[in-house]
Design a protein around this motif. Structure first.
Motif, PDB file in Angstrom:
ATOM      1  N   LEU A  51       0.856  -1.348  -0.057  1.00 37.13           N
ATOM      2  CA  LEU A  51       0.035   0.078   0.131  1.00 37.13           C
ATOM      3  C   LEU A  51       0.735   1.143   0.087  1.00 37.13           C
ATOM      4  CD1 LEU A  51      -2.838  -1.073   2.461  1.00 37.13           C
ATOM      5  CD2 LEU A  51      -3.321  -0.319   0.274  1.00 37.13           C
TER       6      LEU A  51
ATOM      7  N   ARG B  63       1.033   4.546  -2.863  1.00 35.27           N
ATOM      8  CA  ARG B  63      -0.205   4.560  -3.582  1.00 35.27           C
ATOM      9  C   ARG B  63      -0.932   5.608  -3.549  1.00 35.27           C
ATOM     10  NH1 ARG B  63      -0.715  -0.229  -6.952  1.00 35.27           N
ATOM     11  NH2 ARG B  63       0.683  -1.912  -6.012  1.00 35.27           N
ATOM     12  N   ASP B  64      -1.908   6.023  -4.600  1.00 35.36           N
ATOM     13  CA  ASP B  64      -2.727   7.224  -4.414  1.00 35.36           C
ATOM     14  C   ASP B  64      -3.903   6.773  -3.249  1.00 35.36           C
ATOM     15  OD1 ASP B  64      -5.486   8.344  -4.698  1.00 35.36           O
ATOM     16  OD2 ASP B  64      -4.476   8.980  -6.765  1.00 35.36           O
TER      17      ASP B  64
ATOM     18  N   ASP C 233      -6.965   4.671  -3.949  1.00 30.61           N
ATOM     19  CA  ASP C 233      -7.109   3.227  -4.557  1.00 30.61           C
ATOM     20  C   ASP C 233      -6.949   2.109  -3.334  1.00 30.61           C
ATOM     21  OD1 ASP C 233      -7.227   4.087  -6.933  1.00 30.61           O
ATOM     22  OD2 ASP C 233      -4.804   4.015  -7.302  1.00 30.61           O
ATOM     23  N   VAL C 234      -6.851   2.605  -1.956  1.00 31.38           N
ATOM     24  CA  VAL C 234      -6.028   1.570  -1.151  1.00 31.38           C
ATOM     25  C   VAL C 234      -7.283   0.634  -0.657  1.00 31.38           C
ATOM     26  CG1 VAL C 234      -4.362   3.242   0.012  1.00 31.38           C
ATOM     27  CG2 VAL C 234      -6.806   3.077   0.737  1.00 31.38           C
TER      28      VAL C 234
ATOM     29  N   LYS D 271       0.493  10.740  -1.209  1.00 31.05           N
ATOM     30  CA  LYS D 271       0.571   9.336  -1.495  1.00 31.05           C
ATOM     31  C   LYS D 271       0.745   8.628  -0.058  1.00 31.05           C
ATOM     32  CE  LYS D 271       1.388   9.413  -5.786  1.00 31.05           C
ATOM     33  NZ  LYS D 271       0.599   8.679  -6.853  1.00 31.05           N
TER      34      LYS D 271
END
Length: 553
Positions: free
Chosen positions: A45, A48-49, A52-53, A478
């Protein structure tokens, strides 16, 4: 002292090993529960954006998919102070409630039932007597015809004659710990097969608003995407139809079966077989009306049910003293292998023996799950659960405090299923009323590019197995760090230097094992917690973590 190793514990999600030390009378004097698989999804994770998680975190488990999906998205929303519209919140709650029902029924019938039911003895049952027996626990038993029981008996005989027992293979049938009559065994086995159909139907309810299940995809940062289903009367009716069928099974099969089991194992209940320290944690949640929630929040210590403390997330810590991580850097795995004889290294107070970390509340191990929710909600008396609890306890002549045991955890799960089935209709009514006034705004309006670049927050959520925490730290838009503490992490925690046992380990202490080659008693206790080891093993970063600020979803 003799050491008994059970590896793996089957009929659970994930890889669990249990070792117990027994004395000359085969009584358990010490126990060690060990998560046997390192995962490290938090590493995936990172960078990541944040939007999106949820889809990645939902893959933590194939059983608890919606729970992790929702908690992850909610943690990001809390970090950005995004308010989810009412309709979207109800859709999320409906999905969660359907998952509660599915999980509890599947756990009891498919994962736990064979700790109580002797399939070979069921073959001796008389179908007419079986039908009469079922009426002792319900005025309208589920699928209670003679022909139905004949069909089940024939199915069992076919399994045995073919030498392919399938799910009934490798069990300890004939063990002295089985206490049910042939007819009682047949009743429960009948519902075992019916529950297989049940879980496919209840999965459809989750998929109606989730797009699919497992791993639904309709929850997004800011709301839900299942707008067309929400405003389509046919889709709402489809959901209600599934829930009505589920309610029928729970009230005519699950609850009566639990009464049957309770009466058969009354002596074990009174002896508190499988009891824990009596430390319970619940964060509450799921709004039913403006002044009432499905569950209450609170903390109980040492079985003092009348003295419920307010939940304070700042009192949570998570340590790695006896988990396979570096003491100085909890993100780094530090596996110390097994002894030469294949057993866990546990002889010293600083020996590491599990991939599961050690969460504590005020430095105490806690039990989470249906039993914690029942105790806390009942004693606070600010939910609607009390009448359901009272009705069941009266029917089997038990007191609330009797439920701190193996059977008690199963009772709590059954009562909770009945309770949720009743109030899921209220949630649906709330949704229909809200749609009448506003069905257009299902996402909150926000522009990600204008949100804070650096932020952090968390989400506490009650899920089928107990308290779930997802915590996110965002840097330069992020994910910098991510943390999960799942219900099984609480319940299956290893000891720390203080030697305090987790719920799994404590529940085994004092257990009498009749035959060390067939440790059914141990399996029965462990299964009562509904273990999910896939959810339990996670890494953490202690830097930048803020557990004192929290929101409930």
């Amino acid at each position: 002292m003799k050491k008994l190793v059970i590896d793996p514990i089957t009929r659970i999600e994930g890889h669990l090993r249990v070792e117990v030390e027994v004395d000359e009378q085969n009584i358990v004097r010490e126990a060690y529960a060990s998560g046997q698989l390192f995962r490290g999804l938090e590493i995936i994770l990172q960078d990541r954006d944040p939007r999106d998680v949820g889809l990645i975190a939902g893959r933590i488990c194939g059983v608890c998919t919606n729970s992790h999906f929702r908690a992850s998205v909610s943690a990001v929303e809390n970090a950005y102070d995004i308010k989810v519209p009412k309709n979207a919140q109800i859709i999320r709650d409906l999905m969660s409630m359907a998952l509660f029902i599915q999980d509890h029924v599947v756990h009891f019938y498919q994962l736990h039932l064979l700790d109580f039911v002797d399939v070979t003895k069921a073959l001796e049952a008389d179908v007419k007597q079986t039908s009469k027996e079922a009426h002792k626990y319900s005025s309208h038993p589920f699928r209670n015809s003679h022909s139905h029981y004949e069909t089940i008996l024939q199915k069992l005989k076919n399994f045995i004659d073919a030498g392919k027992l399938g799910p009934f293979n490798s069990n300890y049938f004939g063990h002295s710990d089985y206490k049910l009559s042939s007819e009682e065994n047949l009743i429960l086995l009948s519902h075992y097969f019916e529950a297989l159909t049940f879980q496919t139907k209840i999965s459809k309810a989750i998929a109606i608003f989730g797009g699919k299940t497992p791993h639904p995809q309709s929850i997004v940062v800011g709301g839900v995407t299942s707008v067309a289903d929400m405003i389509n009367p046919q889709r709402l009716n489809d959901f209600l139809f599934v829930i009505k069928e589920a309610s029928e099974f729970i009230n005519r099969a699950y609850i009566p079966d639990m009464k049957l089991l309770t009466i058969a194992y009354k002596d074990e209940i009174k002896e508190k077989v499988g009891k824990t320290l009596g430390n319970y944690l619940c964060v509450g949640g799921y709004e039913i009306s403006s002044d009432k929630k499905l569950f209450s929040s609170g903390v109980i210590f040492n079985n003092k049910l009348e003295d419920i403390k307010e939940f304070d997330s700042s009192k949570i810590t998570e340590l790695v003293q006896r988990a396979w991580y570096d003491d100085e850097n909890p993100q780094e795995p530090f596996y110390t292998d097994l002894n030469d004889d294949g057993t866990l290294k546990t002889s010293k107070e600083n020996d590491k023996y599990s991939w599961i970390k050690a969460p504590r509340y005020e430095n105490m191990t806690m039990e989470t799950g249906p039993i914690a929710r029942i105790f806390i909600s009942y004693k606070k008396n600010d939910t609607a659960i009390n009448s359901f609890v009272d009705d069941f306890l009266k029917s089997v002549d038990l007191k609330l405090e009797d439920l701190n045991c193996t059977i008690g955890r199963n009772i709590a799960r059954a009562i909770e299923s009945q309770y949720i089935c009743e109030y899921i209709f209220k949630l649906m009514s709330n949704l229909i009323q809200n749609i009448k006034y506003d069905h257009t705004e299902t996402f909150s309006a926000y522009k990600f590019e204008e949100m804070k670049k650096d932020t952090s927050d968390s989400c506490f959520l009650e899920v089928p197995r107990g308290v779930l925490l997802h915590s996110v730290n965002i840097k330069d838009s992020k994910v910098k760090n991510y943390q999960v503490i799942a219900p099984t992490t609480w319940n299956a925690t290893p000891k720390n230097y203080d030697g305090i046992r987790g719920a799994y380990e404590e529940a085994l202490i004092g257990l009498k094992i009749e035959d060390l080659s067939k440790p059914l008693e141990v399996l029965k206790v462990i299964h009562s917690f509904d273990p999910c080891l896939a959810c339990a093993v996670h890494i953490i970063d202690t830097k930048g973590k803020n557990l004192s600020r929290f929101k409930l979803s």
